[in-house]
Scaffold this active site. Structure first.
Site, PDB file in Angstrom:
ATOM      1  N   TYR A 133      -6.282 -10.228 -14.712  1.00  0.00           N
ATOM      2  CA  TYR A 133      -7.338  -9.767 -13.798  1.00  0.00           C
ATOM      3  C   TYR A 133      -7.732  -8.338 -14.164  1.00  0.00           C
ATOM      4  O   TYR A 133      -8.915  -8.022 -14.356  1.00  0.00           O
ATOM      5  CB  TYR A 133      -6.835  -9.824 -12.350  1.00  0.00           C
TER       6      TYR A 133
HETATM    7  O1  LIG Z   1      -7.007  -3.006  -5.723  1.00  0.00           O
HETATM    8  C1  LIG Z   1      -7.326  -3.946  -6.388  1.00  0.00           C
HETATM    9  O2  LIG Z   1      -8.050  -3.852  -7.339  1.00  0.00           O
HETATM   10  C2  LIG Z   1      -6.760  -5.289  -6.104  1.00  0.00           C
HETATM   11  O3  LIG Z   1      -6.369  -5.319  -4.734  1.00  0.00           O
HETATM   12  C3  LIG Z   1      -5.772  -6.512  -4.322  1.00  0.00           C
HETATM   13  O4  LIG Z   1      -4.587  -6.735  -5.063  1.00  0.00           O
HETATM   14  P1  LIG Z   1      -3.229  -6.218  -4.463  1.00  0.00           P
HETATM   15  O5  LIG Z   1      -3.251  -4.750  -4.268  1.00  0.00           O
HETATM   16  O6  LIG Z   1      -2.142  -6.759  -5.310  1.00  0.00           O
HETATM   17  O7  LIG Z   1      -3.269  -6.860  -2.990  1.00  0.00           O
HETATM   18  P2  LIG Z   1      -2.362  -7.984  -2.323  1.00  0.00           P
HETATM   19  O8  LIG Z   1      -2.303  -9.178  -3.157  1.00  0.00           O
HETATM   20  O9  LIG Z   1      -2.849  -8.133  -0.945  1.00  0.00           O
HETATM   21  O10 LIG Z   1      -0.920  -7.311  -2.302  1.00  0.00           O
HETATM   22  C4  LIG Z   1      -0.699  -6.145  -1.517  1.00  0.00           C
HETATM   23  C5  LIG Z   1       0.742  -5.722  -1.642  1.00  0.00           C
HETATM   24  O11 LIG Z   1       1.571  -6.734  -1.092  1.00  0.00           O
HETATM   25  C6  LIG Z   1       2.605  -7.079  -2.016  1.00  0.00           C
HETATM   26  N1  LIG Z   1       2.907  -8.495  -1.814  1.00  0.00           N
HETATM   27  C7  LIG Z   1       2.007  -9.429  -2.154  1.00  0.00           C
HETATM   28  C8  LIG Z   1       2.277 -10.761  -1.955  1.00  0.00           C
HETATM   29  C9  LIG Z   1       3.507 -11.133  -1.394  1.00  0.00           C
HETATM   30  O12 LIG Z   1       3.806 -12.325  -1.177  1.00  0.00           O
HETATM   31  N2  LIG Z   1       4.370 -10.152  -1.072  1.00  0.00           N
HETATM   32  C10 LIG Z   1       4.120  -8.837  -1.253  1.00  0.00           C
HETATM   33  O13 LIG Z   1       4.955  -7.987  -0.958  1.00  0.00           O
HETATM   34  C11 LIG Z   1       2.049  -6.730  -3.373  1.00  0.00           C
HETATM   35  O14 LIG Z   1       3.085  -6.444  -4.271  1.00  0.00           O
HETATM   36  C12 LIG Z   1       1.185  -5.528  -3.072  1.00  0.00           C
HETATM   37  O15 LIG Z   1       1.966  -4.387  -3.150  1.00  0.00           O
HETATM   38  C13 LIG Z   1      -6.725  -7.666  -4.537  1.00  0.00           C
HETATM   39  O16 LIG Z   1      -6.086  -8.878  -4.204  1.00  0.00           O
HETATM   40  C14 LIG Z   1      -7.217  -7.725  -5.952  1.00  0.00           C
HETATM   41  O17 LIG Z   1      -8.219  -8.730  -6.026  1.00  0.00           O
HETATM   42  C15 LIG Z   1      -7.747  -6.398  -6.400  1.00  0.00           C
HETATM   43  O18 LIG Z   1      -8.990  -6.165  -5.807  1.00  0.00           O
END
Ligand SMILES: O=C(O)[C@H]1O[C@H](OP(=O)(O)OP(=O)(O)OC[C@H]2O[C@@H](n3ccc(=O)[nH]c3=O)[C@H](O)[C@@H]2O)[C@H](O)[C@@H](O)[C@H]1O
Length: 434
Positions: A249
């Protein structure tokens, strides 16, 4: 006898003539009946062939024009009513209003931005393929909301050259707010090609059409905080390293930034990339942690909370702040300098962080939700899997502040309060909130 004979002869001649006539009639009737039967059978056969060829071509059309989620790429009627909707939706309500094509308009950020643009008097046309990456009924509900504000969303894919060309033929867009993308960091391991399809092919398709348009629109598009990848210098500034993506991504968003450079350099397209930092809020994406944590907690299911050597945290950014940033970027975007595929001079090329400047740990996120929902989460603390995640994000937004006054104002607690309120109302649940 002779007369009798002659009478008989006459009679027999008449009879013969009559019999001959009857035979002729019979044979022509038989011929007509046989011909009609033949004609009838031929008609049935031809109709069956026509129906079969229609069905076969229809399915071939669908399979040739579908994305990874089985959505048809190209569904515009192209008729007068469709064109009328396109024109009507794109007409600004204020003098010198912008005419904006919003891609991904049924998506989370897209729907919010489309509404904000429309409410201030700009003309807006949306395009969205309504794919099934997450519950399409939520996208349909956003579409209904936009329709109430007279925003028309064209159902189709940004990869559909004919469709996007047609939109540019009908409407002289001043701006494109390009938010259509395959989102999600971890899903890239399940369906890598969907990222290439939307974030690379789709973006290039759009740029190809935009660069040939006359006038060329200015383009503001969604990059991502994920481009900082394994960068350890915090807070992340726009000129920090972005050459170590941790997920496909992130790699496609980084590729988008390089592609933007090319189209700016060769064709004079004005391009602004916005690096969004974990955007959340009402009408959000069900694939994001804050959203499915809420759902699972309400259903009494356990949630996985990732932990790592360093605290796992995100610079969670509230949707209204991001919308302000998008509109600020649109308002300060200079015109593209080319026309009809020819560059006429140097054009603007920008990249901005749109974050909250205040990272919050995922453990704290869960604690806020527990408090808002009045539910104790069943937390499974698990080591952050090697699936594209990065442990920490933190935006420096001074560049966006300096250029268009971007200043986030919503902290995670107040933003999540608004999200939970929306969630309970949207899914028809009673608040157990304190
Ligand atoms: O800024 C971005 O550019 C991206 O932001 C977002 O990605 P992320 O920041 O990864 O958000 P998100 O999946 O909500 O996980 C949030 C937290 O929960 C943790 N996390 C996640 C899943 C889980 O089961 N457990 C957990 O602890 C995980 O480790 C993380 O620390 C958008 O989805 C992406 O499309 C893109 O726009």
């Amino acid at each position: 006898m002779a007369s009798l004979f002659s009478v008989d002869t006459n009679k027999s001649t008449k009879l013969d003539r009559y019999n001959t006539y009857i035979r002729k009639v019979n044979s022509s009737t038989k011929f007509i009946v046989a011909s009609s039967k033949l004609l009838y059978r031929m008609t049935i056969l031809i109709s069956a062939l026509l129906i079969c060829s229609f069905i076969v071509s229809h399915f071939l059309f669908i399979s040739n024009n579908s994305n990874q989620h089985g959505r048809r790429l190209f569904s515009f009627g192209g008729g007068a009513a469709w064109e009328k909707n396109v024109r009507h939706s794109s007409i600004p309500k204020k003098t010198n209003g912008k005419v904006v094509l919003v891609t991904g308009a049924a998506g989370f950020v897209g729907s919010h931005c489309a509404l904000a643009l429309k409410k201030r008097g700009d003309g807006v046309i949306g395009i969205d393929n309504f794919n099934s990456y997450y519950d399409p009924s939520l996208k349909r509900a956003r579409q209904e909301l936009l329709a109430k504000h007279e925003i028309f969303i064209v159902e189709g894919d940004i990869n559909d050259v004919d469709l996007v060309n047609k939109l540019f033929d009908i409407v002289p867009f001043t701006h494109v707010l390009h938010l259509a993308a395959q989102a999600g960091v971890r899903y890239a391991m399940e369906n890598p090609l969907s990222y290439i399809h939307s974030n690379v092919n789709g973006f290039v398709n759009l740029l190809e059409i935009a660069k040939s348009a006359n006038p060329q629109p200015a383009i503001v598009w969604a990059s991502s905080s994920s481009v900082y990848g394994l960068n350890t210098k915090v807070p992340f500034s726009e000129n920090d390293r972005t050459d170590q993506p941790a997920s496909l991504y992130a790699a496609t968003k980084k590729a988008g930034e390089e592609i933007a450079h090319t189209y700016n350099h060769i064709y004079g397209l004005s391009l602004t990339g916005l690096r969004f930092f974990t955007v959340y809020g009402p009408w959000g994406r069900p694939d994001m942690a804050y959203f499915f944590f809420t759902k699972d907690m309400i259903q009494g299911k356990p949630i996985k909370v990732y932990v790592s050597d360093k605290e796992v945290a995100r610079d969670f950014t509230y949707i209204d702040d991001v919308v302000k940033g998008c509109l600020g970027a649109i308002d300060t975007a200079e015109k593209s300098t080319g026309s009809g595929g020819k560059k006429r001079g140097p054009a603007q090329l920008r990249v901005y962080n749109l974050g909250n400047t205040s990272p919050v740990s995922v453990k704290k996120l869960v604690a806020i939700l527990e408090n808002l929902l009045n539910i104790k989460a069943k937390k499974n603390l698990i080591r952050m899997p090697q699936n594209g995640d990065v442990p920490f994000t933190h935006a420096n937004v001074s560049l966006a502040y300096g250029d268009f006054g971007y200043r986030p104002t919503t902290n995670l607690s107040s933003g999540l309060r608004k999200f939970v309120k929306w969630y309970l109302s949207y899914y028809g649940m009673q608040a157990r909130t304190k």
